[in-house]
Design a protein around this motif. Sequence first.
Motif, PDB file in Angstrom:
ATOM      1  N   PHE A  68       4.239  -0.625   5.988  1.00 52.77           N
ATOM      2  CA  PHE A  68       2.833  -0.233   6.175  1.00 52.77           C
ATOM      3  C   PHE A  68       2.472  -0.138   7.662  1.00 52.77           C
ATOM      4  O   PHE A  68       1.685   0.726   8.063  1.00 52.77           O
ATOM      5  CB  PHE A  68       1.898  -1.181   5.408  1.00 52.77           C
ATOM      6  CG  PHE A  68       1.890  -0.891   3.919  1.00 52.77           C
ATOM      7  CD1 PHE A  68       1.179   0.195   3.413  1.00 52.77           C
ATOM      8  CD2 PHE A  68       2.618  -1.661   3.020  1.00 52.77           C
ATOM      9  CE1 PHE A  68       1.175   0.501   2.057  1.00 52.77           C
ATOM     10  CE2 PHE A  68       2.630  -1.368   1.656  1.00 52.77           C
ATOM     11  CZ  PHE A  68       1.908  -0.283   1.177  1.00 52.77           C
ATOM     12  N   LYS A  73      -0.991   0.431   9.135  1.00 52.85           N
ATOM     13  CA  LYS A  73      -1.672  -0.273   8.025  1.00 52.85           C
ATOM     14  C   LYS A  73      -1.029  -1.632   7.782  1.00 52.85           C
ATOM     15  O   LYS A  73       0.039  -1.943   8.318  1.00 52.85           O
ATOM     16  CB  LYS A  73      -1.533   0.546   6.726  1.00 52.85           C
ATOM     17  CG  LYS A  73      -1.966   1.984   6.843  1.00 52.85           C
ATOM     18  CD  LYS A  73      -3.450   2.118   6.612  1.00 52.85           C
ATOM     19  CE  LYS A  73      -3.843   3.579   6.550  1.00 52.85           C
ATOM     20  NZ  LYS A  73      -5.255   3.786   6.527  1.00 52.85           N
ATOM     21  N   PRO A  75      -0.244  -4.370   4.255  1.00 53.53           N
ATOM     22  CA  PRO A  75      -0.329  -4.435   2.776  1.00 53.53           C
ATOM     23  C   PRO A  75      -1.688  -4.938   2.285  1.00 53.53           C
ATOM     24  O   PRO A  75      -2.196  -4.474   1.244  1.00 53.53           O
ATOM     25  CB  PRO A  75       0.784  -5.412   2.386  1.00 53.53           C
ATOM     26  CG  PRO A  75       1.779  -5.339   3.503  1.00 53.53           C
ATOM     27  CD  PRO A  75       1.002  -4.998   4.741  1.00 53.53           C
ATOM     28  N   TYR A  78      -4.308  -2.811   0.913  1.00 53.98           N
ATOM     29  CA  TYR A  78      -4.102  -2.137  -0.384  1.00 53.98           C
ATOM     30  C   TYR A  78      -3.985  -3.102  -1.572  1.00 53.98           C
ATOM     31  O   TYR A  78      -4.366  -2.760  -2.674  1.00 53.98           O
ATOM     32  CB  TYR A  78      -2.828  -1.283  -0.339  1.00 53.98           C
ATOM     33  CG  TYR A  78      -2.924  -0.131   0.618  1.00 53.98           C
ATOM     34  CD1 TYR A  78      -3.458   1.087   0.201  1.00 53.98           C
ATOM     35  CD2 TYR A  78      -2.513  -0.261   1.929  1.00 53.98           C
ATOM     36  CE1 TYR A  78      -3.553   2.153   1.081  1.00 53.98           C
ATOM     37  CE2 TYR A  78      -2.605   0.799   2.822  1.00 53.98           C
ATOM     38  CZ  TYR A  78      -3.132   2.011   2.391  1.00 53.98           C
ATOM     39  OH  TYR A  78      -3.234   3.058   3.255  1.00 53.98           O
ATOM     40  N   LEU A 231      -1.410   5.833   0.042  1.00 54.19           N
ATOM     41  CA  LEU A 231      -1.032   6.125   1.423  1.00 54.19           C
ATOM     42  C   LEU A 231      -0.458   7.542   1.520  1.00 54.19           C
ATOM     43  O   LEU A 231      -0.819   8.316   2.412  1.00 54.19           O
ATOM     44  CB  LEU A 231      -0.009   5.085   1.909  1.00 54.19           C
ATOM     45  CG  LEU A 231       0.548   5.299   3.307  1.00 54.19           C
ATOM     46  CD1 LEU A 231      -0.552   5.222   4.368  1.00 54.19           C
ATOM     47  CD2 LEU A 231       1.624   4.240   3.631  1.00 54.19           C
TER      48      LEU A 231
END
Length: 487
Positions: A68, A73, A75, A78, A231
């Motif tokens: 990620f 990003k 995790p 999400y 994603l």
Amino acid sequence: MSRNIAIIGSGFSALAAACYLAKANNKVTIFEKNECVGGRARQLKKEGFTFDIGPTWYWMPDVFERFFADFGKHPSQYYKLIKLNPAYQVYFGENDSITIEDTLEKICIAFENEEKGSSAKLKKFIAKAQSNYDIAIKDLVYRPGISPLELVTPVTMQKIGQFFSTISKDVRKEFTNVRLIAILEFPVLFLGAKASNTPAFYSFMNYADFGLGTFHPKDGMYSVILAMKSLAEELGVTIKTNQNVEKILVEDKAAQGIVVNGEKIHADIVLSGADYHHTETLLEESNRQYSEKYWEKKIFAPSSLLFYMGFDKKIRNIEHHTLFFDVDFETHAKSIYDTPEWPSDPLFYASFPSKTDSSAAPQGMEAGIFLIPLAPGLTDTTEIREEYFEKIMIRFEKLTQQEVKKNIIFKESFCVNDFIEQYNSYKGNAYGLANTLLQTAFLRPKLKSKKVKGLFFTGQLSVPGPGVPPSLISGKLVAQLIEKEKL
Ligand SMILES: Cc1cc2nc3c(=O)[nH]c(=O)nc-3n(C[C@H](O)[C@H](O)[C@H](O)COP(=O)(O)OP(=O)(O)OC[C@H]3O[C@@H](n4cnc5c(N)ncnc54)[C@H](O)[C@@H]3O)c2cc1C
């Protein structure tokens, strides 16, 4: 340069590759034969119960974080991760089990209770495993398996002996207690091979187990698939389901596209995340790199017989992950690897996600997943499934000292025939190609076709190997190779 890339399949490796390729400005489309994404990691929902039908152990959280992070990003943006405590429980007999908790310190106490002096040995073993983890998972597995030289570094040279010893030998050098040996040999089952056939260097799996711990993504492993799907879509990937790829089009030894549900679709690059053997059958024979004999000789990771059950009550004396090692593993392993046949007395694994996650079952009820590892290619019939269901239910009730069979609201099963029918899996393998010394890195089926320009492969039959974290890495490696390809 923006290219049109067609990706076959939507498992972890294909989704990972799609993200990297879209980030590099390619026009990426995923074609998945099933009605939803996720491949072997799909989910089954029934009567208020939810089951991950494939992977249930979230190990190596750093690999997911690294994936990620490549997209800026984390995790946690999400899905929510829960560290399991205990990580798991292992049954050795009636009402007789060892519980593996969530820190090395606590695990040392459990070891010491079993065998005096074993905790010091365990600390030493895990320190070595951690050093292997730092070398393997932080570096070596991120190499594309093109040349043996990738594995030759000053640090690996110091560890060369560990490639010629096995996990089994190393564990037995330090420990004599059979229960502790079984626990320490368990993590390599994720690599698809026996501990006696797995290089000692792979003890990094023991660090993943005892050093890093076992996690559960809230709502199940499928949350990770949904995260990667989101994603991919954020990055501009088009995902199409119910799209059975029937053929890979090749002209003048270069990939031209695919045939999907009878329709020709042009692509500059074709990447397959479907099982390698199946992908090659989508090509004319002259364009295949590996013969049927090649696949026949390979050591495949096991297939499995799985049951997904809804229970109308809470089950006692079990943990989220529970292993049943009350029978001889060597005998079972022989029936998987040496003389493929249905095991007479199988080891089995059970997972109860509703112990941790209320979304897995209605209140007061339990969701149970049972798995028996099997040799790929076995005859699979309803009668045999039923016979093994009875076998493990009798054992389960006796070992955990309770009646549960009469509390089953429904049960679904999944076995060799389903792996073949649903994923085009070679001989119905569940976990791909085993990671043995002779099936490691550059000795595995290649990410890039040697025969067809613009054709690439990813996933658990290729580099680096079976498991969810390696599948994420496989997607990254193949995307890097594609980016290097000049067309
Ligand atoms: C029962 C089970 C338990 C497991 N447990 C764990 C675990 O606890 N932890 C862990 O880390 N790993 C576990 N694994 C392994 C892990 O799930 C796999 O390594 C990983 O999911 C494989 O991903 P992949 O991308 O290689 O392939 P797959 O998930 O198999 O994806 C391939 C996709 O290609 C599609 N496809 C095939 N043919 C075509 C075609 N002709 N046209 C279009 N699409 C096609 C398939 O439908 C599928 O969606 C488990 C696996 C199984 C089966």
